[in-house]
Design an enzyme around this catalytic site. Structure first.
Site, PDB file in Angstrom:
ATOM      1  N   HIS A  64      -3.492  -2.464  -8.166  1.00 51.81           N
ATOM      2  CA  HIS A  64      -3.789  -3.562  -7.220  1.00 51.81           C
ATOM      3  C   HIS A  64      -2.824  -4.706  -7.548  1.00 51.81           C
ATOM      4  CE1 HIS A  64      -5.996  -6.014  -4.487  1.00 51.81           C
ATOM      5  NE2 HIS A  64      -7.113  -6.203  -5.154  1.00 51.81           N
ATOM      6  N   HIS A 115       0.634   1.992  -0.032  1.00 56.68           N
ATOM      7  CA  HIS A 115      -0.526   1.132   0.237  1.00 56.68           C
ATOM      8  C   HIS A 115      -1.610   1.967   0.886  1.00 56.68           C
ATOM      9  CE1 HIS A 115      -2.903  -2.263   1.669  1.00 56.68           C
ATOM     10  NE2 HIS A 115      -2.268  -2.966   0.762  1.00 56.68           N
ATOM     11  N   ASP A 161       3.858  -6.494  -3.383  1.00 52.02           N
ATOM     12  CA  ASP A 161       4.269  -6.710  -4.768  1.00 52.02           C
ATOM     13  C   ASP A 161       5.737  -6.385  -5.013  1.00 52.02           C
ATOM     14  OD1 ASP A 161       1.753  -7.544  -5.666  1.00 52.02           O
ATOM     15  OD2 ASP A 161       1.056  -5.473  -5.748  1.00 52.02           O
TER      16      ASP A 161
HETATM   17  N1  ACO Z   1       4.989   6.259  -5.943  1.00 49.99           N
HETATM   18  C1  ACO Z   1       5.068   7.593  -5.790  1.00 49.99           C
HETATM   19  N2  ACO Z   1       4.148   8.316  -5.112  1.00 49.99           N
HETATM   20  C2  ACO Z   1       3.114   7.654  -4.586  1.00 49.99           C
HETATM   21  C3  ACO Z   1       2.970   6.263  -4.708  1.00 49.99           C
HETATM   22  C4  ACO Z   1       3.973   5.570  -5.413  1.00 49.99           C
HETATM   23  N3  ACO Z   1       3.900   4.246  -5.571  1.00 49.99           N
HETATM   24  N4  ACO Z   1       1.844   5.884  -4.094  1.00 49.99           N
HETATM   25  C5  ACO Z   1       1.278   6.991  -3.590  1.00 49.99           C
HETATM   26  N5  ACO Z   1       2.040   8.068  -3.899  1.00 49.99           N
HETATM   27  C6  ACO Z   1       1.793   9.438  -3.526  1.00 49.99           C
HETATM   28  C7  ACO Z   1       0.680  10.037  -4.355  1.00 49.99           C
HETATM   29  O1  ACO Z   1       1.156  10.611  -5.552  1.00 49.99           O
HETATM   30  C8  ACO Z   1       0.095  11.046  -3.401  1.00 49.99           C
HETATM   31  O2  ACO Z   1       0.969  12.160  -3.361  1.00 49.99           O
HETATM   32  P1  ACO Z   1       0.360  13.649  -3.168  1.00 49.99           P
HETATM   33  O3  ACO Z   1      -0.352  13.620  -1.837  1.00 49.99           O
HETATM   34  O4  ACO Z   1       1.579  14.513  -3.194  1.00 49.99           O
HETATM   35  O5  ACO Z   1      -0.575  13.850  -4.315  1.00 49.99           O
HETATM   36  C9  ACO Z   1       0.216  10.357  -2.046  1.00 49.99           C
HETATM   37  O6  ACO Z   1       1.291   9.428  -2.180  1.00 49.99           O
HETATM   38  C10 ACO Z   1      -1.048   9.611  -1.638  1.00 49.99           C
HETATM   39  O7  ACO Z   1      -1.457   8.794  -2.737  1.00 49.99           O
HETATM   40  P2  ACO Z   1      -2.926   8.234  -2.909  1.00 49.99           P
HETATM   41  O8  ACO Z   1      -3.103   7.851  -4.331  1.00 49.99           O
HETATM   42  O9  ACO Z   1      -3.944   9.147  -2.312  1.00 49.99           O
HETATM   43  O10 ACO Z   1      -2.873   6.983  -1.983  1.00 49.99           O
HETATM   44  P3  ACO Z   1      -3.788   5.726  -2.131  1.00 49.99           P
HETATM   45  O11 ACO Z   1      -4.074   5.246  -0.773  1.00 49.99           O
HETATM   46  O12 ACO Z   1      -4.958   5.966  -2.999  1.00 49.99           O
HETATM   47  O13 ACO Z   1      -2.785   4.769  -2.924  1.00 49.99           O
HETATM   48  C11 ACO Z   1      -1.914   2.895  -3.923  1.00 49.99           C
HETATM   49  C12 ACO Z   1      -2.547   3.474  -2.660  1.00 49.99           C
HETATM   50  C13 ACO Z   1      -2.923   2.937  -5.077  1.00 49.99           C
HETATM   51  C14 ACO Z   1      -1.503   1.459  -3.656  1.00 49.99           C
HETATM   52  C15 ACO Z   1      -0.669   3.751  -4.303  1.00 49.99           C
HETATM   53  O14 ACO Z   1       0.263   3.772  -3.248  1.00 49.99           O
HETATM   54  C16 ACO Z   1      -0.009   3.267  -5.588  1.00 49.99           C
HETATM   55  O15 ACO Z   1      -0.453   3.640  -6.672  1.00 49.99           O
HETATM   56  N6  ACO Z   1       1.059   2.427  -5.472  1.00 49.99           N
HETATM   57  C17 ACO Z   1       1.696   1.873  -6.648  1.00 49.99           C
HETATM   58  C18 ACO Z   1       0.901   0.674  -7.153  1.00 49.99           C
HETATM   59  C19 ACO Z   1       1.034  -0.525  -6.243  1.00 49.99           C
HETATM   60  O16 ACO Z   1       2.134  -0.879  -5.832  1.00 49.99           O
HETATM   61  N7  ACO Z   1      -0.084  -1.177  -5.990  1.00 49.99           N
HETATM   62  C20 ACO Z   1      -0.121  -2.409  -5.202  1.00 49.99           C
HETATM   63  C21 ACO Z   1      -0.749  -2.143  -3.854  1.00 49.99           C
HETATM   64  S1  ACO Z   1      -0.720  -3.622  -2.876  1.00 49.99           S
HETATM   65  C22 ACO Z   1      -1.930  -4.549  -3.579  1.00 49.99           C
HETATM   66  O17 ACO Z   1      -2.891  -4.085  -4.094  1.00 49.99           O
HETATM   67  C23 ACO Z   1      -1.716  -5.972  -3.556  1.00 49.99           C
END
Ligand code: ACO
Length: 376
Positions: free
Chosen positions: A220, A259, A313
């Site tokens: 987050h 996201h 971010d």
């Molecule tokens: N880098 C690489 N792969 C990613 C990323 C990433 N940043 N984010 C998601 N994926 C991939 C996952 O590995 C997954 O792949 P798969 O289907 O092959 O297993 C797919 O995308 C879906 O991921 P989920 O975890 O189901 O997506 P979710 O909606 O839960 O994730 C989240 C959202 C937690 C923000 C995720 O994109 C992430 O971890 N991002 C990095 C952390 C980040 O930048 N957080 C800030 C968000 S904005 C905020 O809160 C202010």
């Protein structure tokens, strides 16, 4: 088997008049006003009023809010004393969490859950959380703690208390816009956390402390600091491919990318990149911003076809670097802004409360017979 909404994805938990997001179109709207419009024309104080009232203020109302925020900036001896104990050993987000609970402990009206009482607490926390972080930073860097200045708006006063310098017009405006961009974002994890706490009729201070603890996590708000550490580790453009390949092959995520709601570029990232370009033109410290753009371009090619784009971010890290803000204050700064959105949601929640208490599907053992410890 019963359906489980893992991560509550796609579940509507409440109604709100504060914010609408269209994740496919990349739209973010605060009470009817598009984020691009607010970033262009508004101020953080106006946005705080908007979120707390769902309308823009008249001039007299804006002046009254400005006066209230300024009058609430001082922390008082107890919090100042606690900060001197905390800064050598406690990181900034936890410091903020503790400070909010101490402010609650000091407030005889903390359990006043009437609308006027809650509004007072919202303004109090908005003003004081900025002072907490600035004071913490001055203490840990061995610099004198600075008194707030009533001739400066919220954004400029924070930068002044943090750095000892009144920011130039461009820096002040860019930081003000960064606060606007982070102020509100519908039912994100930290807002939900605040709502769950408030739904038990616990007070606003505890609800905000819950939200701060939730924002701290790297999935987050903690991602903005993590983005900077990624950039530091990459160092140079030529290292981007090998670094990213290695990260992805270990199953790690690139911070600042992806996201839950946006399946296109987060509009806040677009605005922050624009601001970054303006700052970079006059900054001696543009290296991380340039590297962010290269990393974004590489990831766009690498992740093509996947719904993974820069989020808020991604560019905030290098923009804050150019404002000379240390990386471990990025997430606290997110909180200094989001306090307005959190408290606005809490006004809605306390105004129409129902205990948040979902279910879990039981998958454990059944029909076991207890045996005493020496018979196991
Ligand atoms: N880098 C690489 N792969 C990613 C990323 C990433 N940043 N984010 C998601 N994926 C991939 C996952 O590995 C997954 O792949 P798969 O289907 O092959 O297993 C797919 O995308 C879906 O991921 P989920 O975890 O189901 O997506 P979710 O909606 O839960 O994730 C989240 C959202 C937690 C923000 C995720 O994109 C992430 O971890 N991002 C990095 C952390 C980040 O930048 N957080 C800030 C968000 S904005 C905020 O809160 C202010």
């Amino acid at each position: 088997m019963a359906d489980i909404a893992h991560g509550l994805e796609g579940i509507n938990v409440t109604a709100t008049k504060l914010c609408r997001i269209d994740g496919l179109k990349g739209e973010l709207v605060y009470s009817g006003y598009d984020i691009f419009d607010l970033a262009e024309h508004s101020t953080f104080e106006e946005v705080a009023f908007l979120l707390w009232n769902q309308r823009l203020p008249a001039r007299s109302e804006l002046e009254a809010l400005d006066k209230t925020l300024k009058s609430e900036r001082e922390l008082g001896d107890v919090v100042n004393q606690i900060l001197t104990e905390l800064y050598p050993v406690v990181r900034p987000m936890r410091t903020l969490e503790v400070a909010v609970e101490i402010l609650g402990a000091q407030d005889r009206n903390s359990s006043d859950l009437t609308n006027p009482g809650l509004r007072q607490t919202a303004a109090r926390l908005t003003a004081k959380m900025a002072t907490v972080i600035a004071t913490y930073h001055r203490l840990r860097t061995g610099q004198p703690v600075l008194a707030p200045r009533s001739d400066l708006n919220h954004a400029s006063n924070f930068l002044y208390m943090l750095t000892g310098q009144v920011p130039g017009d461009l820096e002040a405006r860019i930081f003000d816009v960064a606060l606007i961009l982070h102020a509100e974002h519908e039912m994100n994890a930290s807002t939900f956390s605040a709502i769950v706490t408030a739904s038990t009729l616990s007070d606003m201070y505890s609800a905000i402390a819950s939200a701060i603890g939730t924002l701290k996590g790297p999935l987050h708000g903690g991602a903005n600091e993590a983005v900077f550490h990624t950039l530091e580790a990459i160092k140079e453009e030529q290292n981007i491919p090998s670094y990213v390949e290695a990260m992805l092959s270990r199953g790690e995520r690139v911070m600042g990318i992806g996201h839950r709601v946006y399946k296109t570029t987060d509009p806040r990232a677009i605005i922050l990149e624009r601001l970054g370009r303006q700052l970079a033109d006059q900054s001696p410290n543009r290296k991380w911003f340039d590297l962010s753009q290269k990393l974004r371009d590489y990831l766009a090619r690498k992740l093509e076809g996947k719904p993974l784009y820069p989020n808020v971010d991604f560019f905030s890290a290098s923009v804050y670097q150019m404002l000379n803000i240390p990386a471990d204050l990025y997430t606290p700064i997110f909180a200094l802004s989001r306090i307005t959105g959190w408290t606005a949601h809490l006004l809605e929640q306390y105004g129409d409360n129902r205990l948040v208490r979902p279910n879990a599907v039981y998958e454990g053992a059944e029909s076991r017979q207890y045996v005493t410890v020496d018979q196991r």
